[in-house]
Design a protein around this motif. Structure first.
Motif, PDB file in Angstrom:
ATOM      1  N   MET A  62      36.259 -46.428 -11.504  1.00 31.55           N
ATOM      2  CA  MET A  62      36.856 -44.530 -11.679  1.00 31.55           C
ATOM      3  C   MET A  62      35.884 -43.812 -12.078  1.00 31.55           C
ATOM      4  SD  MET A  62      40.063 -42.864 -13.972  1.00 31.55           S
ATOM      5  CE  MET A  62      40.456 -44.490 -14.459  1.00 31.55           C
ATOM      6  N   PRO A  63      35.828 -42.146 -11.053  1.00 32.81           N
ATOM      7  CA  PRO A  63      35.376 -41.329 -10.897  1.00 32.81           C
ATOM      8  C   PRO A  63      35.418 -41.059 -11.990  1.00 32.81           C
ATOM      9  CG  PRO A  63      36.165 -41.693  -8.721  1.00 32.81           C
ATOM     10  CD  PRO A  63      36.491 -43.009  -9.408  1.00 32.81           C
ATOM     11  N   THR A  64      34.169 -40.044 -12.465  1.00 31.60           N
ATOM     12  CA  THR A  64      34.477 -39.031 -14.109  1.00 31.60           C
ATOM     13  C   THR A  64      33.847 -37.896 -13.289  1.00 31.60           C
ATOM     14  OG1 THR A  64      34.255 -41.615 -15.699  1.00 31.60           O
ATOM     15  CG2 THR A  64      34.056 -38.885 -16.619  1.00 31.60           C
ATOM     16  N   ILE A  65      34.512 -36.699 -13.579  1.00 30.22           N
ATOM     17  CA  ILE A  65      34.119 -35.458 -13.729  1.00 30.22           C
ATOM     18  C   ILE A  65      34.476 -34.843 -14.627  1.00 30.22           C
ATOM     19  CG2 ILE A  65      34.566 -32.857 -12.711  1.00 30.22           C
ATOM     20  CD1 ILE A  65      36.607 -34.888 -10.345  1.00 30.22           C
ATOM     21  N   ALA A  66      33.195 -34.546 -15.081  1.00 31.91           N
ATOM     22  CA  ALA A  66      33.073 -33.402 -16.389  1.00 31.91           C
ATOM     23  C   ALA A  66      33.611 -32.390 -16.154  1.00 31.91           C
ATOM     24  CB  ALA A  66      32.023 -33.919 -17.112  1.00 31.91           C
ATOM     25  N   ILE A  67      34.213 -31.225 -16.884  1.00 28.32           N
ATOM     26  CA  ILE A  67      33.940 -30.167 -16.823  1.00 28.32           C
ATOM     27  C   ILE A  67      33.497 -29.569 -18.342  1.00 28.32           C
ATOM     28  CG2 ILE A  67      35.838 -28.077 -16.651  1.00 28.32           C
ATOM     29  CD1 ILE A  67      36.073 -30.317 -14.724  1.00 28.32           C
ATOM     30  N   LEU A  95      33.013 -36.243  -4.394  1.00 31.37           N
ATOM     31  CA  LEU A  95      34.420 -37.787  -4.453  1.00 31.37           C
ATOM     32  C   LEU A  95      34.044 -39.084  -3.699  1.00 31.37           C
ATOM     33  CD1 LEU A  95      37.153 -36.377  -7.036  1.00 31.37           C
ATOM     34  CD2 LEU A  95      35.281 -38.236  -8.025  1.00 31.37           C
ATOM     35  N   ASP A  96      34.992 -38.188  -2.754  1.00 31.31           N
ATOM     36  CA  ASP A  96      34.556 -39.572  -0.968  1.00 31.31           C
ATOM     37  C   ASP A  96      33.015 -39.804  -0.888  1.00 31.31           C
ATOM     38  OD1 ASP A  96      37.275 -38.364  -0.828  1.00 31.31           O
ATOM     39  OD2 ASP A  96      36.655 -36.907   1.014  1.00 31.31           O
ATOM     40  N   GLN A  97      32.227 -39.023  -1.118  1.00 31.48           N
ATOM     41  CA  GLN A  97      30.497 -39.448  -1.411  1.00 31.48           C
ATOM     42  C   GLN A  97      30.776 -40.795  -2.080  1.00 31.48           C
ATOM     43  OE1 GLN A  97      27.798 -36.416  -1.642  1.00 31.48           O
ATOM     44  NE2 GLN A  97      28.695 -36.041   0.489  1.00 31.48           N
ATOM     45  N   LEU A  98      31.034 -40.838  -2.858  1.00 32.18           N
ATOM     46  CA  LEU A  98      31.297 -41.931  -3.872  1.00 32.18           C
ATOM     47  C   LEU A  98      32.140 -43.005  -4.358  1.00 32.18           C
ATOM     48  CD1 LEU A  98      31.101 -39.404  -7.778  1.00 32.18           C
ATOM     49  CD2 LEU A  98      29.661 -41.005  -6.510  1.00 32.18           C
ATOM     50  N   GLU A  99      32.801 -42.567  -3.704  1.00 34.29           N
ATOM     51  CA  GLU A  99      33.919 -43.790  -3.068  1.00 34.29           C
ATOM     52  C   GLU A  99      33.421 -45.079  -1.813  1.00 34.29           C
ATOM     53  OE1 GLU A  99      37.664 -42.298  -2.484  1.00 34.29           O
ATOM     54  OE2 GLU A  99      37.480 -41.609  -4.229  1.00 34.29           O
ATOM     55  N   ASN A 100      32.118 -43.831  -0.521  1.00 33.82           N
ATOM     56  CA  ASN A 100      31.790 -44.342   0.289  1.00 33.82           C
ATOM     57  C   ASN A 100      31.271 -45.572  -0.272  1.00 33.82           C
ATOM     58  OD1 ASN A 100      34.492 -43.501   1.590  1.00 33.82           O
ATOM     59  ND2 ASN A 100      33.180 -41.952   2.893  1.00 33.82           N
ATOM     60  N   ALA A 101      30.098 -45.427  -1.480  1.00 29.54           N
ATOM     61  CA  ALA A 101      28.790 -45.592  -1.413  1.00 29.54           C
ATOM     62  C   ALA A 101      28.867 -46.923  -2.302  1.00 29.54           C
ATOM     63  CB  ALA A 101      27.719 -44.622  -2.758  1.00 29.54           C
ATOM     64  N   GLN A 102      30.331 -47.106  -2.576  1.00 31.58           N
ATOM     65  CA  GLN A 102      30.408 -48.532  -3.156  1.00 31.58           C
ATOM     66  C   GLN A 102      30.853 -49.487  -2.921  1.00 31.58           C
ATOM     67  OE1 GLN A 102      34.022 -47.373  -6.027  1.00 31.58           O
ATOM     68  NE2 GLN A 102      33.296 -45.916  -7.506  1.00 31.58           N
TER      69      GLN A 102
END
Length: 97
Positions: A1-6, A90-97
């Motif tokens: 699961m991707p994590t976004i830090a604010i 996020l799309d780039q992260l998902e496509n890299a997996q």
């Protein structure tokens, strides 16, 4: 699961506002996304992990984590720009997996 830090300077009030808005934005994505609040000091910890940072302060590029400005979301100026950047990364992260 991707994590976004604010991230904001103190990691409290400002990041809470942005975090809530980003959570609302990503809830419609096909997969789960974790949104956490953090400080700049948290980012420097060897134990800290995030795939993307949305920040109101300058983050050194040496951290190796993509950074998106959170100011448009906070100020309601052009939040779509920030959301588009988040979606693209996020799309780039998902496509890299």
């Amino acid at each position: 699961m991707p994590t976004i830090a604010i991230v904001c300077g103190a990691g409290v009030a400002t990041s809470a506002v942005i975090a809530e808005r980003v959570r609302e934005h990503v809830q419609d994505r096909p997969g789960p996304v974790r949104v956490v609040q953090a400080t700049v000091m948290d980012l420097l910890s060897p134990d800290f992990r995030a795939d993307l940072v949305v920040s109101t302060v300058s983050i050194p590029p040496a951290l190796g984590i993509p950074v998106v400005s959170g100011m448009p979301v906070l100020l309601h100026t052009t939040p779509g720009v920030t959301y588009d950047d988040i979606d693209r990364l996020l799309d780039q992260l998902e496509n890299a997996q």
